[in-house]
Design an enzyme around this catalytic site. Structure first.
Site, PDB file in Angstrom:
ATOM      1  N   LYS A   1       0.834  -1.213   0.000  1.00  0.00           N
ATOM      2  CA  LYS A   1       0.000   0.000   0.000  1.00  0.00           C
ATOM      3  C   LYS A   1       0.866   1.259   0.000  1.00  0.00           C
ATOM      4  O   LYS A   1       0.482   2.289  -0.578  1.00  0.00           O
ATOM      5  CB  LYS A   1      -0.956   0.008   1.193  1.00  0.00           C
ATOM      6  CG  LYS A   1      -2.293  -0.601   0.861  1.00  0.00           C
ATOM      7  CD  LYS A   1      -2.268  -2.104   0.804  1.00  0.00           C
ATOM      8  CE  LYS A   1      -2.664  -2.798  -0.427  1.00  0.00           C
ATOM      9  NZ  LYS A   1      -2.501  -4.247  -0.396  1.00  0.00           N
TER      10      LYS A   1
ATOM     11  N   ILE B   1      -2.706  -9.750  -6.118  1.00  0.00           N
ATOM     12  CA  ILE B   1      -1.316  -9.264  -6.075  1.00  0.00           C
ATOM     13  C   ILE B   1      -0.884  -8.774  -7.449  1.00  0.00           C
ATOM     14  O   ILE B   1      -0.276  -7.706  -7.582  1.00  0.00           O
ATOM     15  CB  ILE B   1      -0.363 -10.371  -5.565  1.00  0.00           C
ATOM     16  CG1 ILE B   1      -0.650 -10.629  -4.071  1.00  0.00           C
ATOM     17  CG2 ILE B   1       1.105  -9.992  -5.779  1.00  0.00           C
ATOM     18  CD1 ILE B   1       0.208 -11.696  -3.435  1.00  0.00           C
TER      19      ILE B   1
ATOM     20  N   ALA C   1       2.675 -14.311  -9.507  1.00  0.00           N
ATOM     21  CA  ALA C   1       1.657 -14.010  -8.480  1.00  0.00           C
ATOM     22  C   ALA C   1       0.468 -14.925  -8.700  1.00  0.00           C
ATOM     23  O   ALA C   1      -0.584 -14.506  -9.166  1.00  0.00           O
ATOM     24  CB  ALA C   1       1.250 -12.544  -8.569  1.00  0.00           C
TER      25      ALA C   1
ATOM     26  N   HIS D   1     -23.994  15.340   1.598  1.00  0.00           N
ATOM     27  CA  HIS D   1     -23.793  15.789   0.212  1.00  0.00           C
ATOM     28  C   HIS D   1     -22.742  16.889   0.197  1.00  0.00           C
ATOM     29  O   HIS D   1     -22.794  17.788   1.039  1.00  0.00           O
ATOM     30  CB  HIS D   1     -25.100  16.338  -0.358  1.00  0.00           C
ATOM     31  CG  HIS D   1     -24.920  16.936  -1.734  1.00  0.00           C
ATOM     32  ND1 HIS D   1     -24.796  16.140  -2.855  1.00  0.00           N
ATOM     33  CD2 HIS D   1     -24.806  18.220  -2.149  1.00  0.00           C
ATOM     34  CE1 HIS D   1     -24.629  16.920  -3.918  1.00  0.00           C
ATOM     35  NE2 HIS D   1     -24.620  18.180  -3.519  1.00  0.00           N
TER      36      HIS D   1
HETATM   37  P1  FAD Z   1       1.602 -14.193   8.240  1.00  0.00           P
HETATM   38  O1  FAD Z   1       1.357 -12.745   8.158  1.00  0.00           O
HETATM   39  O2  FAD Z   1       2.200 -14.863   7.078  1.00  0.00           O
HETATM   40  O3  FAD Z   1       2.507 -14.402   9.525  1.00  0.00           O
HETATM   41  C1  FAD Z   1       2.967 -15.660   9.910  1.00  0.00           C
HETATM   42  C2  FAD Z   1       4.211 -15.488  10.765  1.00  0.00           C
HETATM   43  O4  FAD Z   1       4.546 -16.756  11.321  1.00  0.00           O
HETATM   44  C3  FAD Z   1       5.425 -15.035   9.974  1.00  0.00           C
HETATM   45  O5  FAD Z   1       6.032 -13.943  10.619  1.00  0.00           O
HETATM   46  C4  FAD Z   1       6.338 -16.259   9.978  1.00  0.00           C
HETATM   47  O6  FAD Z   1       7.723 -15.908   9.989  1.00  0.00           O
HETATM   48  C5  FAD Z   1       5.940 -16.934  11.269  1.00  0.00           C
HETATM   49  N1  FAD Z   1       6.206 -18.378  11.282  1.00  0.00           N
HETATM   50  C6  FAD Z   1       5.856 -19.275  10.326  1.00  0.00           C
HETATM   51  N2  FAD Z   1       6.220 -20.522  10.694  1.00  0.00           N
HETATM   52  C7  FAD Z   1       6.816 -20.407  11.893  1.00  0.00           C
HETATM   53  C8  FAD Z   1       7.413 -21.345  12.758  1.00  0.00           C
HETATM   54  N3  FAD Z   1       7.448 -22.652  12.493  1.00  0.00           N
HETATM   55  N4  FAD Z   1       7.972 -20.881  13.918  1.00  0.00           N
HETATM   56  C9  FAD Z   1       7.938 -19.564  14.215  1.00  0.00           C
HETATM   57  N5  FAD Z   1       7.377 -18.622  13.414  1.00  0.00           N
HETATM   58  C10 FAD Z   1       6.819 -19.052  12.280  1.00  0.00           C
HETATM   59  N6  FAD Z   1      -4.310  -8.909   3.190  1.00  0.00           N
HETATM   60  C11 FAD Z   1      -5.214  -7.947   3.452  1.00  0.00           C
HETATM   61  O7  FAD Z   1      -6.143  -8.181   4.232  1.00  0.00           O
HETATM   62  N7  FAD Z   1      -5.115  -6.707   2.881  1.00  0.00           N
HETATM   63  C12 FAD Z   1      -4.120  -6.400   2.031  1.00  0.00           C
HETATM   64  O8  FAD Z   1      -4.050  -5.275   1.545  1.00  0.00           O
HETATM   65  C13 FAD Z   1      -3.159  -7.387   1.729  1.00  0.00           C
HETATM   66  N8  FAD Z   1      -2.140  -7.122   0.894  1.00  0.00           N
HETATM   67  C14 FAD Z   1      -1.200  -8.075   0.641  1.00  0.00           C
HETATM   68  C15 FAD Z   1      -0.168  -7.775  -0.236  1.00  0.00           C
HETATM   69  C16 FAD Z   1       0.794  -8.726  -0.523  1.00  0.00           C
HETATM   70  C17 FAD Z   1       1.910  -8.393  -1.471  1.00  0.00           C
HETATM   71  C18 FAD Z   1       0.733  -9.995   0.109  1.00  0.00           C
HETATM   72  C19 FAD Z   1       1.797 -11.023  -0.149  1.00  0.00           C
HETATM   73  C20 FAD Z   1      -0.295 -10.309   0.989  1.00  0.00           C
HETATM   74  C21 FAD Z   1      -1.279  -9.348   1.250  1.00  0.00           C
HETATM   75  N9  FAD Z   1      -2.348  -9.614   2.099  1.00  0.00           N
HETATM   76  C22 FAD Z   1      -3.288  -8.659   2.342  1.00  0.00           C
HETATM   77  C23 FAD Z   1      -2.499 -10.916   2.754  1.00  0.00           C
HETATM   78  C24 FAD Z   1      -2.005 -10.830   4.217  1.00  0.00           C
HETATM   79  O9  FAD Z   1      -0.672 -10.386   4.228  1.00  0.00           O
HETATM   80  C25 FAD Z   1      -2.122 -12.180   4.875  1.00  0.00           C
HETATM   81  O10 FAD Z   1      -3.459 -12.637   4.762  1.00  0.00           O
HETATM   82  C26 FAD Z   1      -1.762 -12.098   6.346  1.00  0.00           C
HETATM   83  O11 FAD Z   1      -0.466 -11.598   6.543  1.00  0.00           O
HETATM   84  C27 FAD Z   1      -1.865 -13.470   6.998  1.00  0.00           C
HETATM   85  O12 FAD Z   1      -1.635 -13.336   8.354  1.00  0.00           O
HETATM   86  P2  FAD Z   1      -1.108 -14.556   9.242  1.00  0.00           P
HETATM   87  O13 FAD Z   1      -0.871 -13.993  10.594  1.00  0.00           O
HETATM   88  O14 FAD Z   1      -1.998 -15.697   9.077  1.00  0.00           O
HETATM   89  O15 FAD Z   1       0.274 -14.990   8.582  1.00  0.00           O
HETATM   90  P1  NAD Z   2      -5.027 -14.803  -6.262  1.00  0.00           P
HETATM   91  O1  NAD Z   2      -5.655 -16.092  -5.966  1.00  0.00           O
HETATM   92  O2  NAD Z   2      -5.762 -13.551  -5.956  1.00  0.00           O
HETATM   93  O3  NAD Z   2      -4.631 -14.694  -7.801  1.00  0.00           O
HETATM   94  C1  NAD Z   2      -3.817 -15.642  -8.422  1.00  0.00           C
HETATM   95  C2  NAD Z   2      -4.170 -15.639  -9.893  1.00  0.00           C
HETATM   96  O4  NAD Z   2      -3.203 -16.413 -10.565  1.00  0.00           O
HETATM   97  C3  NAD Z   2      -5.535 -16.271 -10.170  1.00  0.00           C
HETATM   98  O5  NAD Z   2      -6.277 -15.413 -10.998  1.00  0.00           O
HETATM   99  C4  NAD Z   2      -5.186 -17.576 -10.843  1.00  0.00           C
HETATM  100  O6  NAD Z   2      -6.155 -17.982 -11.782  1.00  0.00           O
HETATM  101  C5  NAD Z   2      -3.881 -17.220 -11.514  1.00  0.00           C
HETATM  102  N1  NAD Z   2      -3.015 -18.370 -11.792  1.00  0.00           N
HETATM  103  C6  NAD Z   2      -2.805 -19.468 -11.039  1.00  0.00           C
HETATM  104  N2  NAD Z   2      -1.913 -20.282 -11.638  1.00  0.00           N
HETATM  105  C7  NAD Z   2      -1.546 -19.674 -12.782  1.00  0.00           C
HETATM  106  C8  NAD Z   2      -0.641 -20.003 -13.823  1.00  0.00           C
HETATM  107  N3  NAD Z   2       0.055 -21.134 -13.782  1.00  0.00           N
HETATM  108  N4  NAD Z   2      -0.500 -19.146 -14.859  1.00  0.00           N
HETATM  109  C9  NAD Z   2      -1.219 -17.974 -14.900  1.00  0.00           C
HETATM  110  N5  NAD Z   2      -2.090 -17.624 -13.940  1.00  0.00           N
HETATM  111  C10 NAD Z   2      -2.246 -18.459 -12.884  1.00  0.00           C
HETATM  112  O7  NAD Z   2      -3.611 -14.851  -5.500  1.00  0.00           O
HETATM  113  P2  NAD Z   2      -2.511 -13.728  -5.331  1.00  0.00           P
HETATM  114  O8  NAD Z   2      -2.814 -12.549  -6.148  1.00  0.00           O
HETATM  115  O9  NAD Z   2      -1.205 -14.421  -5.490  1.00  0.00           O
HETATM  116  O10 NAD Z   2      -2.690 -13.348  -3.816  1.00  0.00           O
HETATM  117  C11 NAD Z   2      -2.543 -14.364  -2.796  1.00  0.00           C
HETATM  118  C12 NAD Z   2      -3.417 -14.083  -1.619  1.00  0.00           C
HETATM  119  O11 NAD Z   2      -2.990 -12.919  -0.941  1.00  0.00           O
HETATM  120  C13 NAD Z   2      -4.843 -13.885  -2.044  1.00  0.00           C
HETATM  121  O12 NAD Z   2      -5.629 -14.915  -1.487  1.00  0.00           O
HETATM  122  C14 NAD Z   2      -5.254 -12.584  -1.474  1.00  0.00           C
HETATM  123  O13 NAD Z   2      -6.408 -12.683  -0.711  1.00  0.00           O
HETATM  124  C15 NAD Z   2      -4.104 -12.138  -0.589  1.00  0.00           C
HETATM  125  N6  NAD Z   2      -3.866 -10.728  -0.915  1.00  0.00           N
HETATM  126  C16 NAD Z   2      -4.828  -9.835  -0.558  1.00  0.00           C
HETATM  127  C17 NAD Z   2      -4.675  -8.518  -0.907  1.00  0.00           C
HETATM  128  C18 NAD Z   2      -5.745  -7.562  -0.538  1.00  0.00           C
HETATM  129  O14 NAD Z   2      -6.562  -7.882   0.324  1.00  0.00           O
HETATM  130  N7  NAD Z   2      -5.798  -6.383  -1.128  1.00  0.00           N
HETATM  131  C19 NAD Z   2      -3.572  -8.093  -1.619  1.00  0.00           C
HETATM  132  C20 NAD Z   2      -2.625  -9.036  -1.979  1.00  0.00           C
HETATM  133  C21 NAD Z   2      -2.782 -10.359  -1.612  1.00  0.00           C
END
Ligand code: FAD
Ligand code: NAD
Length: 478
Positions: free
Chosen positions: A58, A192, A276, A451
């Protein structure tokens, strides 16, 4: 530090750290174990969300939006800005500063709530014994009445596009390119792909997205997905549906990508490629076979509606369990589990979790889509309203998109809202509140909306459900 706790949480992402704080607030002696370590040897808290997910993406989305505004759209407002420069290193430094501030904030909150933070990689064994291997290789064992697994997820890989960490990267790599790629390939046009593709497109990349599915954003409401697709195409994102990548080859300074589309083979060369294609739960080394925890065929920990696993006293939350991989979903599961450990009958309404794609404009949704209602045989009513007819949207030059509201034809109860347009996330949040309060469309119709605001599109869409929108000509209802 004692090795015995009331609650041990494995993972400090938004699911784990929120759960730990709530447990501590409820008077439980709580520890969090985190394997991520900063250069300072301190534990790096906050998980994917704070370090390589929600927050850094973000930060870059906001920076790149400002750049695109300055470079183009401000002229529409009669503002001329000459000599715009792009300082990628500065943009990345700003992003890192925000991440550091928030991860430091989590550390401070855990400390203030007297949560013990243990650094190392944890494995759950039988009898709720947790073995932790520190970064230095020392092994310790901790036990607790309750264990909460919150290990999160990691980017999924596909064999034809192995990452090299430079030319072919995952989302983490795409958050720290040192220069703007001339041509950027994105495999996967999901959340993503769209967010990070937008960042680099705004900064000047020519972005081509290769999506395997024939349908764009298949989990979204079809009408909103189609409208979003048109807007993204207008912004220059080249989204190719039904494109299956079969091979990649890194040569010189580029990546050649081979893909099939409608039985023909195509090739494209990119400066960089982002993979992604979804995320996979991080469960492979999290627990031993005799821990009692089971996983489904995709590796998600098996839990009931309240996030209890099949092992007594062991819970699992966040990205490692079923449901959307969203930070807010994991955090609320963390709160629910803390309350349940404390003996309260807490629950989570999985039907009303908002999801947002932070493109510009945003795409946001809550509740049922129109195609879901159709397939479930629900008799529904629908109302849509375009931002082009909203005064505030015109004043802001943000007229793309629409609000769509779905409600039950008999009871009038709100069933879903889908928005592409300015402030979509905040507008959908209004409907989240309304659905949770069991509001009807009529409730929305009777409310007074300020509004001129973007919220007026919500009001008008609610009126349109019954063919009584004021600022557009209502079509006869089916
Ligand atoms: P994580 O955030 O993955 O945290 C897990 C933690 O556990 C990590 O720090 C890891 O190091 C630790 N861990 C793992 N295994 C072990 C172990 N064996 N021992 C000790 N520690 C361990 N979601 C949204 O809602 N809004 C968004 O805008 C959004 N944007 C995103 C953008 C990107 C690029 C990505 C990749 C994801 C985004 N997401 C978004 C998804 C969001 O980041 C995840 O859904 C969220 O972080 C999951 O939370 P979690 O606590 O389950 O796991
Ligand atoms: P996604 O599931 O949103 O999108 C993955 C896309 O890749 C799908 O459209 C799928 O059909 C396509 N795909 C899969 N295999 C493929 C292939 N071999 N070739 C071409 N296309 C293929 O997953 P993401 O964008 O990687 O994000 C992962 C997770 O992280 C999501 O579940 C999402 O909820 C979370 N996330 C959330 C936010 C947010 O809330 N704004 C932002 C980033 C990530």
């Amino acid at each position: 530090m004692s090795n015995q706790f009331d609650v041990v949480v494995i993972g400090s992402g938004p699911a784990g750290y929120v759960c730990a704080i709530r447990c501590a607030q409820l008077g439980l002696n709580t520890a969090v174990i985190e394997q991520n370590v900063a250069e300072s040897s301190q534990p790096l808290l906050g998980g994917t969300c704070l370090n390589v997910g929600c927050i850094p993406s973000k930060a870059l989305l906001d920076s790149s939006h400002r750049y695109a505004e300055a470079a183009g759209h401000l002229a529409d407002h009669g503002i001329g800005v000459g000599g715009i420069t792009l300082d990628i290193a500065g943009m990345m430094a700003r992003k890192e500063k925000i991440v550091a501030q928030l991860t430091g904030g989590v550390s401070g909150l855990l400390k203030a709530n007297a949560v013990s933070v243990i650094t190392g990689s944890a494995t759950l064994n039988a009898g709720r014994n947790v073995e932790v291997t520190s970064p230095e290789g020392e092994v310790s064992t901790y036990t607790a009445d309750h264990i909460v697994l919150a290990a999160g997820s990691e980017p999924a890989a596909i064999p034809p596009a192995p990452l090299d960490g430079d030319r072919i990267v995952d989302s983490t790599g795409a958050l720290c390119f040192e220069e703007v790629p001339g041509r950027l390939g994105v495999i996967g046009a999901g959340v993503i792909g769209l967010e990070l593709g937008s960042v680099w497109a705004r900064l000047g990349s020519e972005v081509v997205m290769l999506e395997a599915m024939d349908q764009f954003l298949p989990n979204m409401d079809e009408q909103i997905a189609a409208e979003s697709g048109k807007i993204f195409a207008k912004q220059g994102l080249d989204i190719r549906l039904g494109a299956r990548v079969t091979d990649t080859e890194i040569s010189g300074d580029g990546v050649s990508v081979t893909y099939t589309h409608k039985d023909a083979t195509h090739q494209e060369t990119f400066d960089r490629v982002i993979v992604a294609v979804g995320r996979t739960p991080r469960t492979d080394k999290l627990f031993s076979a005799d821990s009692g925890v089971t996983v489904d065929e995709r590796g998600f920990v098996f839990v009931n509606d309240y996030c209890a696993t099949e092992a007594p006293g062991v819970w699992a939350i966040g990205d490692i369990v079923r449901g959307p991989m969203l930070a807010h979903k994991g955090s609320e599961e963390g709160v629910m589990v803390a309350e349940r450990i404390h003996g309260k009958a807490a629950q989570l309404n999985y039907e009303v979790i908002p999801s947002i794609i932070y493109t510009h404009p945003e795409v946001a949704a809550v509740g049922k889509t129109e195609q879901e209602l159709k397939s479930e045989g629900v008799d529904y009513k629908v109302g849509t309203f375009p931002f082009a007819a909203i005064g505030r949207a015109l004043a802001s030059g943000e007229t793309d998109g629409m609000v769509k509201i779905l409600s039950d034809a008999d009871s009038d109860q709100l069933l879903g809202a889908h928005v592409v347009g300015p402030s979509a996330a905040d507008l959908v949040q209004q409907i989240v509140i309304a659905i949770e309060m069991a509001a009807s469309t009529e409730d929305l119709q009777l409310m007074v909306f300020g509004h001129p605001t973007m919220s007026e599109a919500v009001h008008e869409a609610a009126l349109a459900v019954d063919g009584r929108a004021i600022h557009m000509v209502n079509r006869p209802k089916r």
